[in-house]
Design a protein around this motif. Structure first.
Motif: not given
Length: 192
Positions: A169-192
């Motif tokens: 469970t998180c405190g986000l709405t569907a719109a807030a989740l969709a607005a987060l940066p999209v992870l690309e296959k080759e670009g997963w970060p070291a931390s969020a």
């Protein structure tokens, strides 16, 4: 109808059902039973090959596949089911305590992500752990799309997440989740 013809129909139906059961990835038990159905299918194909007499490739490949299916049964109904049950028992015991403290890590992948107002936002597809302290770095969650086609992946930091028997469970709405940066296959970060 000959025995080989009947076995051919049984093999066709069993193989098709087993493929759906294992591909659906609905947990260790369903996958294990899928391998049992696969075994019925491969043994039926062996019967077809023996009944027709001129199909050695079908015979030998399905003798081999029967062995593979038996390994699948052991893996999913024996070994993995034992792991899943152990985690589930520990989680149930901690839930019965005054302060629940355990969540089975194996149950994390595929867990639903719920946001504000109990809205279903997506599904957890991966958990990235830190090597320098064994802490959770972030969860990768999927939202949008159908069956993986058109889905968008996002990284969620563990702060603000709550883990429970019914998912994350998180405190986000569907719109807030969709607005987060999209992870690309080759670009997963070291931390969020």
């Amino acid at each position: 109808m000959t025995t080989a013809d009947l076995a051919g129909w049984i093999a066709l139906v069993a193989t098709t059902i087993a493929a759906v059961m294992t591909a659906a990835n609905l947990g260790a038990r369903i996958t294990g039973f899928g391998f049992i159905v696969f075994t019925v299918g491969s043994l039926s194909w062996v019967t077809v090959a023996l009944g027709k007499g001129d199909q050695p490739q079908l015979l030998y490949s399905n003798i081999f596949l029967t062995g593979v299916n038996l390994i699948g049964i052991w893996r999913w109904l024996g070994r993995q089911a034992r792991y899943d049950e152990g985690g589930a028992v520990a989680a149930r015991r901690s839930a019965a305590a005054q302060a629940p403290t355990l969540f089975a890590g194996g149950a994390l992948i595929g867990a639903p992500l719920t946001g504000q107002g109990d809205a279903k936002l997506g599904q957890v597809v991966e958990a990235m752990m830190r090597c320098d302290g064994a802490a959770l770095a972030y969860l990768v969650v999927s939202e949008g799309g159908v069956g993986g086609v058109g889905e968008r992946l996002h990284a969620l930091a563990p702060e603000g997440l709550r883990f429970g028997h019914d998912g994350v469970t998180c405190g986000l709405t569907a719109a807030a989740l969709a607005a987060l940066p999209v992870l690309e296959k080759e670009g997963w970060p070291a931390s969020a």
